[in-house]
Write a protein that holds these residues in place. Structure first.
Motif, PDB file in Angstrom:
ATOM      1  N   ALA A 304       0.825  -1.219   0.000  1.00 11.95           N
ATOM      2  CA  ALA A 304       0.000   0.000   0.000  1.00 11.95           C
ATOM      3  C   ALA A 304       0.853   1.261   0.000  1.00 11.95           C
ATOM      4  O   ALA A 304       0.558   2.232   0.703  1.00 11.95           O
ATOM      5  CB  ALA A 304      -0.951  -0.009   1.194  1.00 11.95           C
ATOM      6  N   GLY A 305       1.942   1.252  -0.789  1.00  8.95           N
ATOM      7  CA  GLY A 305       2.754   2.444  -0.958  1.00  8.95           C
ATOM      8  C   GLY A 305       3.824   2.672   0.081  1.00  8.95           C
ATOM      9  O   GLY A 305       4.536   3.684   0.019  1.00  8.95           O
ATOM     10  N   LEU A 306       3.973   1.786   1.064  1.00 12.18           N
ATOM     11  CA  LEU A 306       5.033   1.946   2.059  1.00 12.18           C
ATOM     12  C   LEU A 306       6.405   1.936   1.388  1.00 12.18           C
ATOM     13  O   LEU A 306       6.593   1.309   0.338  1.00 12.18           O
ATOM     14  CB  LEU A 306       4.972   0.811   3.093  1.00 12.18           C
ATOM     15  CG  LEU A 306       3.814   0.841   4.092  1.00 12.18           C
ATOM     16  CD1 LEU A 306       3.832  -0.432   4.936  1.00 12.18           C
ATOM     17  CD2 LEU A 306       3.899   2.074   4.982  1.00 12.18           C
ATOM     18  N   PRO A 307       7.385   2.623   1.956  1.00 12.06           N
ATOM     19  CA  PRO A 307       8.720   2.653   1.353  1.00 12.06           C
ATOM     20  C   PRO A 307       9.272   1.246   1.104  1.00 12.06           C
ATOM     21  O   PRO A 307       9.127   0.354   1.940  1.00 12.06           O
ATOM     22  CB  PRO A 307       9.551   3.394   2.396  1.00 12.06           C
ATOM     23  CG  PRO A 307       8.565   4.288   3.089  1.00 12.06           C
ATOM     24  CD  PRO A 307       7.297   3.490   3.139  1.00 12.06           C
ATOM     25  N   LEU A 308       9.916   1.091  -0.034  1.00 14.54           N
ATOM     26  CA  LEU A 308      10.478  -0.192  -0.452  1.00 14.54           C
ATOM     27  C   LEU A 308      11.896   0.035  -0.961  1.00 14.54           C
ATOM     28  O   LEU A 308      12.124   0.899  -1.812  1.00 14.54           O
ATOM     29  CB  LEU A 308       9.614  -0.813  -1.553  1.00 14.54           C
ATOM     30  CG  LEU A 308      10.129  -2.073  -2.247  1.00 14.54           C
ATOM     31  CD1 LEU A 308      10.291  -3.216  -1.247  1.00 14.54           C
ATOM     32  CD2 LEU A 308       9.175  -2.482  -3.369  1.00 14.54           C
ATOM     33  N   HIS A 330       9.718   2.380 -12.317  1.00 19.89           N
ATOM     34  CA  HIS A 330       8.415   2.943 -11.954  1.00 19.89           C
ATOM     35  C   HIS A 330       8.491   3.778 -10.671  1.00 19.89           C
ATOM     36  O   HIS A 330       7.455   4.185 -10.141  1.00 19.89           O
ATOM     37  CB  HIS A 330       7.381   1.825 -11.786  1.00 19.89           C
ATOM     38  CG  HIS A 330       6.927   1.235 -13.084  1.00 19.89           C
ATOM     39  ND1 HIS A 330       6.158   1.930 -13.987  1.00 19.89           N
ATOM     40  CD2 HIS A 330       7.168   0.026 -13.650  1.00 19.89           C
ATOM     41  CE1 HIS A 330       5.917   1.163 -15.046  1.00 19.89           C
ATOM     42  NE2 HIS A 330       6.522   0.007 -14.866  1.00 19.89           N
ATOM     43  N   LYS A 331       9.721   4.025 -10.188  1.00 17.03           N
ATOM     44  CA  LYS A 331       9.930   4.795  -8.960  1.00 17.03           C
ATOM     45  C   LYS A 331       9.147   4.227  -7.779  1.00 17.03           C
ATOM     46  O   LYS A 331       8.675   4.959  -6.905  1.00 17.03           O
ATOM     47  CB  LYS A 331       9.564   6.264  -9.179  1.00 17.03           C
ATOM     48  CG  LYS A 331      10.450   6.943 -10.216  1.00 17.03           C
ATOM     49  CD  LYS A 331      10.123   8.414 -10.338  1.00 17.03           C
ATOM     50  CE  LYS A 331      11.033   9.084 -11.364  1.00 17.03           C
ATOM     51  NZ  LYS A 331      10.749  10.521 -11.514  1.00 17.03           N
ATOM     52  N   ARG A 332       9.022   2.893  -7.793  1.00  8.16           N
ATOM     53  CA  ARG A 332       8.354   2.243  -6.667  1.00  8.16           C
ATOM     54  C   ARG A 332       9.345   1.832  -5.591  1.00  8.16           C
ATOM     55  O   ARG A 332       8.967   1.573  -4.450  1.00  8.16           O
ATOM     56  CB  ARG A 332       7.582   0.994  -7.166  1.00  8.16           C
ATOM     57  CG  ARG A 332       6.852   0.225  -6.058  1.00  8.16           C
ATOM     58  CD  ARG A 332       5.844   1.112  -5.358  1.00  8.16           C
ATOM     59  NE  ARG A 332       5.306   0.483  -4.144  1.00  8.16           N
ATOM     60  CZ  ARG A 332       5.811   0.624  -2.928  1.00  8.16           C
ATOM     61  NH1 ARG A 332       6.904   1.366  -2.729  1.00  8.16           N
ATOM     62  NH2 ARG A 332       5.232   0.051  -1.889  1.00  8.16           N
ATOM     63  N   ALA A 333      10.619   1.754  -5.942  1.00 11.09           N
ATOM     64  CA  ALA A 333      11.625   1.348  -4.965  1.00 11.09           C
ATOM     65  C   ALA A 333      12.944   2.040  -5.253  1.00 11.09           C
ATOM     66  O   ALA A 333      13.248   2.383  -6.403  1.00 11.09           O
ATOM     67  CB  ALA A 333      11.819  -0.171  -4.997  1.00 11.09           C
ATOM     68  N   LEU A 334      13.717   2.235  -4.206  1.00  8.02           N
ATOM     69  CA  LEU A 334      15.103   2.666  -4.343  1.00  8.02           C
ATOM     70  C   LEU A 334      15.985   1.425  -4.378  1.00  8.02           C
ATOM     71  O   LEU A 334      15.782   0.488  -3.601  1.00  8.02           O
ATOM     72  CB  LEU A 334      15.513   3.545  -3.170  1.00  8.02           C
ATOM     73  CG  LEU A 334      14.941   4.954  -3.111  1.00  8.02           C
ATOM     74  CD1 LEU A 334      15.379   5.644  -1.831  1.00  8.02           C
ATOM     75  CD2 LEU A 334      15.370   5.761  -4.327  1.00  8.02           C
ATOM     76  N   TYR A 454      13.660   9.648   1.869  1.00  5.12           N
ATOM     77  CA  TYR A 454      13.330   8.568   0.932  1.00  5.12           C
ATOM     78  C   TYR A 454      12.527   9.119  -0.241  1.00  5.12           C
ATOM     79  O   TYR A 454      12.839   8.857  -1.404  1.00  5.12           O
ATOM     80  CB  TYR A 454      12.537   7.480   1.670  1.00  5.12           C
ATOM     81  CG  TYR A 454      11.938   6.424   0.768  1.00  5.12           C
ATOM     82  CD1 TYR A 454      12.650   5.276   0.439  1.00  5.12           C
ATOM     83  CD2 TYR A 454      10.655   6.572   0.247  1.00  5.12           C
ATOM     84  CE1 TYR A 454      12.107   4.314  -0.391  1.00  5.12           C
ATOM     85  CE2 TYR A 454      10.090   5.612  -0.577  1.00  5.12           C
ATOM     86  CZ  TYR A 454      10.813   4.478  -0.900  1.00  5.12           C
ATOM     87  OH  TYR A 454      10.269   3.525  -1.725  1.00  5.12           O
ATOM     88  N   SER A 455      11.499   9.899   0.069  1.00  5.63           N
ATOM     89  CA  SER A 455      10.646  10.458  -0.991  1.00  5.63           C
ATOM     90  C   SER A 455      11.421  11.430  -1.869  1.00  5.63           C
ATOM     91  O   SER A 455      11.209  11.492  -3.081  1.00  5.63           O
ATOM     92  CB  SER A 455       9.437  11.166  -0.375  1.00  5.63           C
ATOM     93  OG  SER A 455       8.651  10.258   0.359  1.00  5.63           O
ATOM     94  N   ARG A 456      12.328  12.187  -1.247  1.00  5.49           N
ATOM     95  CA  ARG A 456      13.110  13.156  -2.015  1.00  5.49           C
ATOM     96  C   ARG A 456      13.986  12.456  -3.051  1.00  5.49           C
ATOM     97  O   ARG A 456      14.010  12.837  -4.219  1.00  5.49           O
ATOM     98  CB  ARG A 456      13.971  13.995  -1.073  1.00  5.49           C
ATOM     99  CG  ARG A 456      14.837  15.014  -1.798  1.00  5.49           C
ATOM    100  CD  ARG A 456      15.743  15.731  -0.811  1.00  5.49           C
ATOM    101  NE  ARG A 456      16.641  16.644  -1.500  1.00  5.49           N
ATOM    102  CZ  ARG A 456      17.680  17.237  -0.927  1.00  5.49           C
ATOM    103  NH1 ARG A 456      17.946  16.996   0.348  1.00  5.49           N
ATOM    104  NH2 ARG A 456      18.441  18.056  -1.613  1.00  5.49           N
ATOM    105  N   ILE A 457      14.707  11.427  -2.616  1.00  5.34           N
ATOM    106  CA  ILE A 457      15.583  10.714  -3.549  1.00  5.34           C
ATOM    107  C   ILE A 457      14.762   9.962  -4.587  1.00  5.34           C
ATOM    108  O   ILE A 457      15.064   9.964  -5.770  1.00  5.34           O
ATOM    109  CB  ILE A 457      16.512   9.746  -2.791  1.00  5.34           C
ATOM    110  CG1 ILE A 457      17.444  10.539  -1.873  1.00  5.34           C
ATOM    111  CG2 ILE A 457      17.328   8.902  -3.753  1.00  5.34           C
ATOM    112  CD1 ILE A 457      18.362   9.677  -1.022  1.00  5.34           C
ATOM    113  N   LEU A 458      13.693   9.336  -4.170  1.00  6.50           N
ATOM    114  CA  LEU A 458      12.851   8.587  -5.100  1.00  6.50           C
ATOM    115  C   LEU A 458      12.169   9.507  -6.094  1.00  6.50           C
ATOM    116  O   LEU A 458      11.975   9.146  -7.262  1.00  6.50           O
ATOM    117  CB  LEU A 458      11.789   7.806  -4.322  1.00  6.50           C
ATOM    118  CG  LEU A 458      10.957   6.806  -5.119  1.00  6.50           C
ATOM    119  CD1 LEU A 458      11.836   5.658  -5.603  1.00  6.50           C
ATOM    120  CD2 LEU A 458       9.821   6.254  -4.266  1.00  6.50           C
ATOM    121  N   GLY A 459      11.850  10.714  -5.666  1.00  4.36           N
ATOM    122  CA  GLY A 459      11.141  11.639  -6.540  1.00  4.36           C
ATOM    123  C   GLY A 459      12.006  12.308  -7.568  1.00  4.36           C
ATOM    124  O   GLY A 459      11.501  12.928  -8.514  1.00  4.36           O
TER     125      GLY A 459
END
Length: 469
Positions: A304-308, A330-334, A454-459
């Motif tokens: 459900a969108g939790l960091p991966l 798909h920017k779903r995981a780092l 996490y969101s910053r790097i993934l984004g």
């Protein structure tokens, strides 16, 4: 082989090299190709010539090979006394010498082990270690016949179907325990501080466990050793059960694919699909029409969108790379670690009448962002190679190297698939390492617990940390 192999290969070449493989049995055996025919000879066999069929006439080349083999077996004592399996190995090894490193022939015994790893086998659901007096149970699989019968870790199996197994090899013991699905096996068990007892167990389809899950500090850590036909289901079940049992909210998940050599393609698709809601997971391209596929995400995200975060290294290959690339694109995981192996090809497996198998490379993987994995691998978002354990230094590198990674990722897509030297040079931006370094886990933990970072790097459109140029 000529129809399915990823690159064109002539039937005539396969046949000739197959015959030359018999030199491995009889060193005096020779094959000579003339303008009109094929000449075979050996120390006990004078020159014998056969008309040369048309280059791509597989049926006629097959007849020629059979005729040449028959006369060779009649006149060469070494070839004549060789087992049928040894003949198969010699001929197929000769033909496959023209192909790539991932294409090969497996004899009946090896092929049986391969099928058991992929598709399961008739077993009772235990992991064993051979010890002095029998076989010690190291693990009992959930809901397996052994689990239902009450067998426990550290139980000692001393007899199988009434036969003592002391001094027997692990291969012999496993062969005795495994059997046809639905059949029964009786084991005699010795348990500490308990009387010896017997259990009659009905064999069921059994898969060796490939997934381990732990929870620590609100983070799920899942290790995947390889991909068999149960891997995706194991991951789904373990993760969802852990989420339901958790006493406090789970912050995210670390999936460790370091050292994972791959396995079943369909399972890689299903594992990636566990965390993706939509979009392309993979496409495959080859010469044969049946080798061309597009795989799309169809399931809900079980997290459900939790960091991966996915950990990879230089021994993460094939199915592991499919999962890492799809989740990254798909920017779903780092992705954290080093460049992966670069085993970006699909093998098709054909079962033979002798229960052996032909494994042939017949297509290549293309990631959602459009690069071919072959000899290239997946670049990590955060490259830990050459960096110390200072988290702030690693994150600083991750942010500072964004522009460089944009150029690298563009080159990743544009480099020619057959340009092995340039592809290897690209990988050196974050050299593949076989080590499983503690710093990878430290980075993953810190990023999952710092959701903003996490969101910053993934984004970022592309983020790539490296120790240097």
């Amino acid at each position: 082989i000529s129809e399915r192999f990823i690159q064109p290969v002539q039937v005539s070449d396969l046949a000739i090299e197959g015959l030359r493989g018999l030199e491995g049995i009889d060193k005096s055996f020779k094959v000579k190709v003339t303008s009109s025919g094929i000449v075979i000879s050996a120390s006990q066999l004078p020159d014998h010539e056969y008309p040369k069929p048309l280059t791509e006439n597989a049926e006629e080349w097959a007849k020629t090979m059979v005729a040449a083999l028959q006369i060779s077996r009649a006149h060469s004592s070494l070839i004549g006394t060789a087992s049928q399996e040894k003949i198969f190995e010699a001929i197929f090894d000769g033909s496959f010498s023209l192909l790539d490193a991932f294409s090969h022939y497996s004899g009946r015994d090896q092929a049986g082990e391969n099928r058991a790893r992929r598709s399961g086998f008739g077993g009772i659901g235990v992991v064993l270690e051979v010890v002095q007096n029998g076989a010690l149970i190291l693990a009992v699989l959930e809901s397996s016949p052994a689990n239902v019968a009450g067998l426990n870790v550290n139980d000692l199996i001393t007899h199988i179907d009434g036969k003592r197994i002391k001094g027997k090899s692990k291969k012999t013991i496993l062969s005795a325990i495994r059997g046809e699905i639905g059949s029964f096996v009786k084991v005699t068990v010795r348990r500490k501080n308990s009387p010896e007892f017997q259990a009659s167990l009905k064999r069921e389809r059994t898969f060796l466990p490939t997934v381990k899950l732990l929870e620590e500090n609100g983070i799920l850590r899942i290790g995947v050793s390889k991909f068999n036909n149960e891997t995706a289901q194991q991951i789904s079940t373990k993760v969802q059960n852990a989420l339901q049992r958790a006493e406090k909210p789970i912050a995210g998940l670390i999936m460790d694919l370091r050292g994972n050599p791959g396995g079943v393609l369909s399972q890689a698709i299903k594992v990636a699909d566990l965390f993706l809601v939509k979009g392309q997971i993979l496409t495959t391209h080859g010469r044969h029409p049946s080798s061309r596929h597009e795989y799309l995400a169809r399931a809900n995200d079980i997290l459900a969108g939790l960091p991966l975060i996915v950990l990879i290294n230089g021994r993460s290959a094939s199915a592991s790379e499919i999962v890492a690339a799809a989740l990254q694109d798909h920017k779903r995981a780092l992705i954290v670690g080093t460049s992966s192996f670069g085993k970006g090809s699909v093998q098709t497996v054909s079962r033979l009448p002798n229960d052996g198998e032909l494994t042939l490379t017949w297509s290549r993987f293309v990631t959602p962002s459009g690069y071919v994995l072959h000899n290239l691998g997946v670049p990590p978002n955060i490259c830990s190679m050459g960096l110390d354990n200072n988290y702030e230094t690693i994150v600083s590198e991750a942010v500072n190297m964004v522009a460089q990674f944009v150029r690298i990722k563009k080159a990743w897509r544009e480099v020619g698939v057959d340009n092995k030297l340039e592809r290897e040079a690209l990988k050196q931006k974050c050299p593949a390492s076989s080590k499983q370094r503690e710093v990878d886990t430290i980075i993953a933990e810190k990023l999952i617990l710092d959701s903003a970072l996490y969101s910053r790097i993934l984004g970022l459109s592309s983020s790539f940390a490296s120790a240097g140029d």
